[in-house]
Motif scaffolding. Structure first.
Motif, short mmCIF file in Angstrom:
data_model
loop_
_atom_site.label_atom_id
_atom_site.label_comp_id
_atom_site.label_asym_id
_atom_site.label_seq_id
_atom_site.Cartn_x
_atom_site.Cartn_y
_atom_site.Cartn_z
N ILE A 1 -11.08 4.04 4.13
CA ILE A 1 -10.23 3.38 5.13
C ILE A 1 -8.77 3.64 4.82
CG2 ILE A 1 -11.94 1.55 5.51
CD1 ILE A 1 -10.01 -0.34 3.93
N CYS A 2 -7.94 3.50 5.85
CA CYS A 2 -6.49 3.47 5.70
C CYS A 2 -6.04 2.06 6.03
CB CYS A 2 -5.81 4.43 6.67
SG CYS A 2 -6.42 6.11 6.64
N ASN B 1 -7.49 -2.85 0.04
CA ASN B 1 -6.65 -2.03 0.91
C ASN B 1 -6.79 -0.55 0.56
OD1 ASN B 1 -5.80 -4.48 1.86
ND2 ASN B 1 -3.72 -4.34 1.04
N HIS B 2 -6.87 0.27 1.58
CA HIS B 2 -6.90 1.73 1.46
C HIS B 2 -8.18 2.28 0.84
CE1 HIS B 2 -2.88 1.79 2.95
NE2 HIS B 2 -2.31 1.35 1.85
N GLY B 3 -9.16 1.44 0.55
CA GLY B 3 -10.46 1.97 0.16
C GLY B 3 -10.69 2.19 -1.31
N PHE C 1 -15.95 6.39 8.56
CA PHE C 1 -14.76 6.41 7.72
C PHE C 1 -13.55 6.78 8.56
CE2 PHE C 1 -15.85 10.89 7.68
CZ PHE C 1 -14.65 11.56 7.52
N TYR C 2 -12.39 6.56 7.99
CA TYR C 2 -11.13 7.07 8.55
C TYR C 2 -10.20 7.24 7.37
CZ TYR C 2 -10.43 1.94 8.81
OH TYR C 2 -10.40 0.59 8.53
N ALA C 3 -9.98 8.49 7.01
CA ALA C 3 -9.23 8.84 5.81
C ALA C 3 -7.75 9.02 6.12
CB ALA C 3 -9.80 10.11 5.18
N THR D 1 -4.80 0.72 11.06
CA THR D 1 -5.26 -0.28 10.12
C THR D 1 -6.26 -1.23 10.79
OG1 THR D 1 -4.50 -1.89 8.46
CG2 THR D 1 -3.39 -1.94 10.60
N GLY D 2 -7.26 -1.67 10.02
CA GLY D 2 -8.25 -2.60 10.54
C GLY D 2 -9.35 -1.98 11.37
N GLU D 3 -9.43 -0.66 11.43
CA GLU D 3 -10.39 -0.01 12.31
C GLU D 3 -11.85 -0.32 11.93
OE1 GLU D 3 -12.52 2.13 15.01
OE2 GLU D 3 -10.50 1.31 15.11
#
Length: 293
Positions: free
Chosen positions: A74-75, A94-96, A166-168, A266-268
């Motif tokens: 995540i971002c 935060n941020h994975g 995911f979303y990198a 953020t929060g996706e």
């Protein structure tokens, strides 16, 4: 005797550091696999571009303030640092998980470039926060005075196990001098201000000095952005169209700005509206290039 245009070496500085060098362009890149596979230094054409708070780097559990942290899966943030997937709730920082995990070195090369390839595989710790078997393989390559980050995101789950969401992204800290009201060369016309969650017109400049939260550039058609960080030094970022957003952030009285390509806002993982979904056995490949202009 033929001297290579490229060099790869290691040295110890609290951790093992891999240094990529291209003497012909006065460029070098420093990578720390143990601390989240992070690039901690990026000197291009004689100018260091990155900011690094050395104390946070040296502390084994601190979030590193500087360099270019890797954001995966995540971002940004999650609501209450948690999300639900297929009926089960998971907690994730935060941020994975990638930026706090040690990466292994797969290999290095001086053939046509100075490069190091790192790998991160899912493990007991990552699975507790993110229940997917994944493999990330990143190659940092210094060539022509540019830093290329070639990424491979793989879903290593068994056939029929479902898609991996995911979303990198990346979180590069650029060392600046002077005002944080920096002009950005981009065709984005709008941004979301996460300080008040209001969408606003983007006119090319956002003064980050007094903003606590970040802002997120929207609707850019070109997958690149350029900006000055000090007199005579301008940076350009180029990235695949998988990275739909660029987030801008800083901290008051600290000499850096972060210019961050993200695949989603953020929060996706809470909303689940534009996740990247990889089926079992699939790979998503991307590149991210940092250069001076």
């Amino acid at each position: 005797m033929i001297v290579s245009q490229f060099e790869v070496s290691t040295y110890e500085d609290t951790y093992t550091i891999y240094e990529l060098k291209e003497p012909g362009t006065s460029s070098s890149v420093r990578v720390c696999p143990e601390r989240g596979g992070i690039v901690i230094g990026c000197q291009l054409h004689g100018e260091e571009l990155f900011y690094l708070d050395k104390a946070t780097f040296e502390h084994p559990t601190a979030n590193i303030r500087g360099g270019n942290p890797i954001l995966f899966p995540i971002c940004g943030q999650l609501e209450n640092k948690s999300y639900e997937w297929e009926g089960t709730r998971y907690e994730m920082a935060n941020h994975g998980v990638a930026r706090t995990s040690p990466w292994e070195v797969v290999g290095t090369s001086t053939n046509g470039e100075a490069s190091v390839t790192l790998r991160l595989r899912s493990n007991e710790e990552t699975l507790a926060a993110y229940p997917f078997n994944f493999e990330l393989e990143f190659t940092y390559a210094l060539i022509g005075g540019e830093l290329h980050t070639r990424q491979h995101y793989r879903n290593c789950g068994q056939a029929g196990s479902g898609a991996m969401p995911f979303y990198a992204g990346f979180h590069p800290y650029f060392a600046i001098e002077g005002s944080k009201a920096i002009p950005y060369d981009t065709d984005a016309t709008r941004y979301v201000d996460y300080n008040d969650n209001v969408e606003k017109p983007f006119t090319g400049v956002v003064d980050l000095e007094n903003l606590v939260e970040s802002v997120c550039l929207l609707d850019a058609r070109k997958s690149e952005i350029a900006f000055p960080i000090r007199d005579g030094v301008k940076v350009r970022l180029r990235y695949d169209d998988s990275f739909k957003y660029v987030v801008l952030w800083s901290v008051k009285d600290r000499p850096f700005v972060c210019v961050e390509p993200w695949m989603a806002e953020t929060g996706e993982l809470n909303r689940q509206e534009e996740l990247v979904l990889l089926e079992a056995g699939e790979t998503r490949s991307c590149n991210f290039v940092i250069s001076r202009v």
